[in-house]
Design an enzyme around this catalytic site. Structure first.
Site, short mmCIF file in Angstrom:
data_model
loop_
_atom_site.label_atom_id
_atom_site.label_comp_id
_atom_site.label_asym_id
_atom_site.label_seq_id
_atom_site.Cartn_x
_atom_site.Cartn_y
_atom_site.Cartn_z
N GLN A 128 0.85 -1.19 0.00
CA GLN A 128 0.00 0.00 0.00
C GLN A 128 0.89 1.24 0.00
O GLN A 128 1.72 1.40 0.89
CB GLN A 128 -0.87 -0.07 1.25
N SER A 131 1.72 6.83 2.38
CA SER A 131 2.54 7.78 3.14
C SER A 131 3.70 8.33 2.32
O SER A 131 4.25 7.65 1.46
CB SER A 131 3.13 7.11 4.38
N SER A 163 5.50 -1.15 3.79
CA SER A 163 5.84 -2.49 4.26
C SER A 163 5.85 -3.44 3.09
O SER A 163 4.91 -3.45 2.29
CB SER A 163 4.80 -3.00 5.28
N GLU A 246 -8.84 -2.05 7.34
CA GLU A 246 -7.74 -2.47 8.21
C GLU A 246 -8.22 -3.61 9.08
O GLU A 246 -9.30 -3.56 9.65
CB GLU A 246 -7.28 -1.30 9.09
N GLU A 369 -1.12 10.66 18.96
CA GLU A 369 -1.80 11.95 18.92
C GLU A 369 -3.00 11.91 17.96
O GLU A 369 -4.06 12.46 18.28
CB GLU A 369 -0.81 13.05 18.48
#
Lengths: 398, 370
Positions: A128, A131, A163, A246, A369
């Site tokens: 995937q 990012s 990954s 997910e 966060e």
């Protein structure tokens, strides 16, 4: 109130366990992570094939897609049972859990014919690619761009923390196709062949010393328009479907827990220390809190309910808990706690190893966060953060 | 997997909440807070008695409703949410559970029906001075069927009719049942951090007492009583902690500073998320305690201790950060935040402080993982 399966659940659990016993060895204690072994990928592919042939791959997928057509609860049970065995599952988690469901949801019939079965049988691995170096928590701010050229798109840019990119055959790739609209509206999703020219996969040297993730560079990579998933500009909506898929966290703690540090303290003769005992109690309470909260989630699943964003608490508890235990274990070992050599360090250096892994766990898949923002906004209904880029185009902000 | 309360139990919870939100508001709590002569809210207490909640976990043969421990847990959480200013816990969690655990048939038939119908208010009198209750430190003495000594503080000790008292005798420590309305007993109110639950000094001077359980078995029995009460207290704490989060959350959405609701700031959002996480950890541990309590599981000691440690931490955090979220308003007498801060402390130290329970927890883990 009880911890028993319903008769149907018990029957499925027995069936799953019988299948697993027939093909795998039970997990040996101490073997916390078997990733990294040289034959890991081959074993993982073989196991995926066995699962698929036995009807245990992708429990919740419909039968026409090669799944079992089962319930989410059955998937949870399968995960629990599989975790008791030395099952090499890692390389397929992201592809089958997130990427291929996106292909099923947005791809053409040809895509489904071409990709789904091969992924299910363990023949092809997916990654995937969302990012980027400048787009982590705020992934919609990504910069990798795609420019239309005839029937193709030309991709240039860089992805990070991918990954399994080095052993993946295909990926789903989120890129910017229109910088002149607000950031969420200018994204498009594609299927990308990871083995083609212009795709350069480089391992990231992690702070922990390992190299389990990658950065991926795209230089003039050409993707046919027919490999687009969803309309141009709809990429963010497609990505949300990917992220919704997910996998439910069903595994246990990824490292040493209260039991391991208690065993160490006993062997070291420090179990009677009052300050340590007070901390041990806190660790037990946190570990139980994590485990028992999952039981509550399972109860909801068992009743056919859909658990909501409150599940975000699991990772917050678990990652911080792991980091705290490892830190304390090392400090208990005093100067000797620095040693990472497994032959020298107590408990095969599991505390030292997880100490260096824990910071990543607090970041991957949603930082502490961001998860707290999710709880605050979606569970407690507090106002969203200020987004100064909300009404500006991507180009204006960059 | 059925790690939740049943539909019937949830119905009981909903009914209890409806009733308490109407009949036990913080105005009712403040009637006790602002009047030193009031030990509890009589009107609220009467209605609770009439509904039979005191007998929820008392078997029908002893005059109770015979529902079960899970139902009592549900009620406890609701009482905790509204800071019920009544001696419910002293009578139902401590006194009744102690009798169920160790009382003779005669003691049970004589006393439990009166707990259930509210004609008897029970309490437990253990503490004599600062610090953990330990074997060998108890001065109150049992000799020839009468006791002498002083217990301070005794929660609900001024309104109770009966007490279970920890005493020393020739064989070590024992628990005794004492009728508080007799000439050898005198009581004085004690001022505490939590005025909405009354406290007393009880002095015994030759008061007649009867043994609860075996002589010399007092400390072990007290541990067992506390394990049972701990789960119920944890539910009260959970109720209070949940209310604190709701209050802080409501306030954060309505209070405007620097041109926007303060709840839009991450410093507040993350604080409330932390509260939520602690409350959920406490809830999960409390449920496990409820399961252990209701099924007489061998895991009760560690389950009760974990429930208590988690609930004490959650309520402490939620009650102090609720004040903080309210800012200056939160530090006024008129705003309710301090009521929860006070109750949180009472419930955290009654039946042993968090440090005591952490030690109990680790001892239990040690025994099972040797």
């Amino acid at each position: 109130m009880d911890f028993n399966d319903t008769p149907e659940e018990a029957e499925f659990r027995a069936e799953a366990n019988a299948f697993l016993s027939q093909h795998l060895k039970p997990k040996t204690p101490g073997a916390l992570r078997s990733v990294g072994r040289e034959d890991f990928l081959e074993r993982a592919k073989a196991w995926q094939k066995t699962k698929a042939e036995g009807g245990f791959a992708q429990i919740t997928w419909p039968k026409e897609m090669g799944g079992r057509g089962g319930t989410v609860m059955q998937q949870v049970i399968w995960g629990q049972e599989e975790a008791k065995f030395d099952a090499p599952t890692g390389p397929f988690a992201i592809g089958l859990g997130m990427c291929v469901p996106t292909v099923i949801a947005f791809g053409s019939d040809e895509h489904k014919k071409r990709y789904v079965q091969k992924a299910l049988m363990g023949e092809e691995i997916w990654c995937q690619l969302f990012s980027e170096p400048a787009a982590g928590s705020d992934v919609a701010g990504l910069k990798t761009k795609a420019v239309k050229d005839g029937d193709e798109w030309v991709i240039n840019g860089q992805k990070v923390w991918t990954s399994g990119a080095h052993y993946s055959d295909y990926g789903i790739l989120l890129v910017r196709t229109d910088p002149n609209v607000p950031k969420h509206k200018g994204l498009t999703m594609f299927i990308v062949d990871m083995k083609q020219k212009g795709v350069d996969v480089r391992p990231i040297h992690q702070a922990s010393g390992g190299k389990e993730f990658n950065e991926v560079y795209f230089t003039d990579v050409r993707i046919p328009d027919s490999d687009r998933l969803g309309e141009p500009g709809m990429g963010w909506k497609v990505a949300l479907v990917t992220l919704m898929n997910e996998r439910l966290a069903v595994g246990g703690s990824p490292g040493p827990d209260w039991k391991e540090i208690m065993d160490y303290a006993r062997s070291a003769g420090t179990l009677s220390d009052q300050a340590f005992r007070a901390k041990l109690a806190d660790w037990y309470v946190a570990a139980q809190g994590y485990k028992l909260t999952k039981f509550r989630t399972q109860t909801a699943l068992s009743r056919g309910e859909t658990p909501g964003p409150e599940n975000a608490i699991g990772k917050i508890i678990n990652a911080n808990h792991l980091q705290d235990i490892c830190n304390s274990a090392i400090e208990m070992q005093d100067h000797f706690g620095l040693i990472v050599d497994k032959d020298e360090a107590p408990s095969d250096a599991i505390f030292q190893e997880s100490f260096m892994w824990a910071p990543g766990l607090r970041i991957a898949g949603g930082t502490d966060e961001i998860l707290k923002n999710i709880i605050a906004e979606r569970v407690l209904g507090l106002p969203q953060d200020v987004r100064v880029d909300k009404d500006k185009t991507f180009a204006e902000m960059n | 997997m059925n790690f939740d309360f049943s539909d019937d139990q949830k119905f009981l919870r909903d009914e209890a909440r409806k009733f308490l939100e109407a009949q036990c508001t913080t105005a009712h709590v403040r009637e006790v807070l602002d009047d030193d002569s009031k030990s509890h809210n009589e009107g609220v207490w009467k209605q609770i008695v009439e509904m039979g909640w005191l007998g929820a976990a008392i078997p029908e043969e002893y005059g109770g409703l015979g529902l079960g421990m899970l139902e009592l847990c549900v009620i406890a959480e609701e009482l905790g949410r509204v800071l019920a200013p009544v001696p419910f816990g002293s009578s139902a969690y401590f006194f009744a559970e102690a009798l169920k655990l160790a009382g003779s048939d005669e003691q049970k038939s004589q006393l439990l029906p009166k707990v259930a119908d509210g004609s008897l208010i029970g309490c437990i009198a253990v503490s004599e001075g600062p610090g953990e209750i330990k074997a060998g430190t108890i001065a109150t003495r049992l000799k020839d069927g009468v006791i002498s000594g002083k217990k301070i503080p005794v929660t609900d000790g001024d309104i109770a009719t009966h007490a279970i008292v920890l005493v020393k005798d020739g064989s070590g420590e024992s628990l005794v049942i004492v009728d508080l309305n007799q000439s050898g007993v005198s009581r004085e109110p004690v001022k505490t951090l939590e005025p909405t639950r009354s406290h007393a000094t009880i002095s015994f001077d030759g008061a007649s007492a009867e043994l609860l359980g075996e002589a010399g078995n007092g400390m072990a029995l007290l541990d067992q009583i506390n394990d049972r009460a701990a789960v119920l207290l944890a539910f009260e704490q959970l109720g209070g902690a949940s209310r604190c989060l709701e209050m802080a959350n409501d306030y954060a959405k309505e209070r405007v500073a620097f041109g926007r609701a303060i709840g839009g700031n991450q410093a507040i959002k993350h604080k409330l998320a932390d509260m939520y996480v602690k409350n959920e950890v406490a809830r999960s541990n409390a449920y496990y305690g409820a399961w252990a309590l209701s099924s007489d599981a061998a895991e009760l000691p560690e389950a009760a201790a974990a429930a208590r440690v988690a609930a004490s931490e959650a309520y402490w955090f939620a009650s102090k950060e609720n004040i903080q979220t309210h800012g200056g308003m939160g530090f006024t007498w008129e705003v309710d935040c301090h009521l929860f801060y006070r109750r949180a402390k009472l419930l955290a130290v009654q039946a042993g402080s968090p440090a005591v329970w952490k030690e109990k927890l680790v001892s239990a883990l040690e025994a099972k993982n040797g």
